[in-house]
Design a protein around this motif. Sequence first.
Motif, short mmCIF file in Angstrom:
data_model
loop_
_atom_site.label_atom_id
_atom_site.label_comp_id
_atom_site.label_asym_id
_atom_site.label_seq_id
_atom_site.Cartn_x
_atom_site.Cartn_y
_atom_site.Cartn_z
N ALA A 23 6.18 -16.65 1.17
CA ALA A 23 4.86 -17.27 1.03
C ALA A 23 3.79 -16.55 1.85
O ALA A 23 2.84 -17.15 2.31
CB ALA A 23 4.92 -18.75 1.39
N ARG A 24 3.97 -15.26 2.06
CA ARG A 24 2.99 -14.45 2.79
C ARG A 24 2.43 -13.40 1.85
O ARG A 24 3.12 -12.88 0.99
CB ARG A 24 3.65 -13.73 3.98
N SER A 25 1.20 -13.05 2.07
CA SER A 25 0.58 -12.01 1.28
C SER A 25 1.08 -10.64 1.72
O SER A 25 1.37 -10.42 2.89
CB SER A 25 -0.94 -12.07 1.45
N HIS A 26 1.13 -9.72 0.78
CA HIS A 26 1.46 -8.33 1.12
C HIS A 26 0.34 -7.71 1.96
O HIS A 26 0.51 -6.65 2.53
CB HIS A 26 1.70 -7.52 -0.15
N ARG A 27 -0.80 -8.39 2.04
CA ARG A 27 -1.91 -7.90 2.87
C ARG A 27 -1.82 -8.42 4.31
O ARG A 27 -2.56 -7.96 5.17
CB ARG A 27 -3.24 -8.31 2.25
N ALA A 28 -0.96 -9.38 4.55
CA ALA A 28 -0.79 -9.91 5.89
C ALA A 28 -0.08 -8.87 6.76
O ALA A 28 0.61 -7.98 6.26
CB ALA A 28 0.03 -11.20 5.85
N LYS A 29 -0.25 -8.98 8.06
CA LYS A 29 0.34 -8.01 8.98
C LYS A 29 1.86 -7.90 8.77
O LYS A 29 2.40 -6.79 8.70
CB LYS A 29 0.03 -8.42 10.42
N LEU A 30 2.53 -9.03 8.63
CA LEU A 30 3.98 -9.02 8.43
C LEU A 30 4.34 -8.32 7.12
O LEU A 30 5.24 -7.47 7.09
CB LEU A 30 4.52 -10.45 8.44
N GLY A 31 3.63 -8.64 6.04
CA GLY A 31 3.90 -8.01 4.75
C GLY A 31 3.64 -6.52 4.76
O GLY A 31 4.43 -5.73 4.23
N LYS A 32 2.54 -6.11 5.38
CA LYS A 32 2.22 -4.67 5.47
C LYS A 32 3.31 -3.93 6.25
O LYS A 32 3.70 -2.82 5.90
CB LYS A 32 0.88 -4.47 6.17
N GLY A 33 3.80 -4.56 7.32
CA GLY A 33 4.85 -3.93 8.12
C GLY A 33 6.13 -3.75 7.33
O GLY A 33 6.78 -2.70 7.41
N LYS A 34 6.49 -4.76 6.55
CA LYS A 34 7.72 -4.67 5.74
C LYS A 34 7.57 -3.62 4.64
O LYS A 34 8.50 -2.87 4.37
CB LYS A 34 8.07 -6.03 5.16
N LEU A 35 6.39 -3.56 4.01
CA LEU A 35 6.17 -2.53 2.99
C LEU A 35 6.20 -1.14 3.60
O LEU A 35 6.78 -0.22 3.03
CB LEU A 35 4.83 -2.77 2.29
N PRO A 57 4.43 -3.19 -8.43
CA PRO A 57 4.80 -4.47 -9.03
C PRO A 57 5.10 -4.29 -10.52
O PRO A 57 4.75 -3.27 -11.10
CB PRO A 57 3.56 -5.33 -8.83
N ALA A 58 5.72 -5.23 -11.10
CA ALA A 58 5.98 -5.29 -12.54
C ALA A 58 7.10 -4.36 -12.99
O ALA A 58 7.21 -4.04 -14.15
CB ALA A 58 4.71 -5.01 -13.35
N SER A 59 7.92 -3.91 -12.07
CA SER A 59 9.12 -3.17 -12.41
C SER A 59 8.81 -1.93 -13.24
O SER A 59 7.91 -1.17 -12.91
CB SER A 59 10.11 -4.09 -13.12
N ASP A 60 9.52 -1.72 -14.32
CA ASP A 60 9.36 -0.51 -15.13
C ASP A 60 7.96 -0.39 -15.70
O ASP A 60 7.38 0.69 -15.73
CB ASP A 60 10.36 -0.49 -16.29
N THR A 61 7.40 -1.50 -16.16
CA THR A 61 6.08 -1.46 -16.78
C THR A 61 5.04 -0.92 -15.81
O THR A 61 4.25 -0.03 -16.14
CB THR A 61 5.67 -2.87 -17.25
N GLY A 62 5.02 -1.44 -14.59
CA GLY A 62 4.06 -0.99 -13.59
C GLY A 62 4.28 0.46 -13.21
O GLY A 62 3.32 1.22 -13.04
N ALA A 63 5.52 0.87 -13.08
CA ALA A 63 5.82 2.25 -12.70
C ALA A 63 5.39 3.23 -13.79
O ALA A 63 4.80 4.27 -13.50
CB ALA A 63 7.32 2.39 -12.41
N VAL A 64 5.67 2.90 -15.03
CA VAL A 64 5.29 3.78 -16.14
C VAL A 64 3.77 3.84 -16.24
O VAL A 64 3.18 4.91 -16.40
CB VAL A 64 5.92 3.33 -17.47
#
Length: 104
Positions: free
Chosen positions: A37-49, A72-79
């Motif tokens: 329930a944390r944003s990827h923009r939060a300090k914790l999320g950024k650190g994990k990424l 995000p979005a698995s294969d679709t996002g990567a392609v």
Amino acid sequence: MANPMPGVRPAIPHFSSGPCAKRPGWSLQVLTDAALARSHRAKLGKGKLKRAIDLTREILEVPADYRVGIVPASDTGAVEMALWSMLARGPSPCWPGNPSAKAG
């Protein structure tokens, strides 16, 4: 109408929300430092990424001048990311030196 309880239990009852069973011995303790329930923009999320990207670079021996990203979005996002970085006119966040940016 309530469903009756199954008469037979599975041989390996390690259920999970995905297609894979939880490993034997799994417990909620593994989620102690999870970024739930944390944003990827939060300090914790950024650190994990950052850690995941750094480990990916190290393990796969990605050259320093290559970018590593989590899509995000698995294969679709990567392609889609690959296609835009190779075909888009103008600079791409994936490949700023995109030769198509210089095309007419």
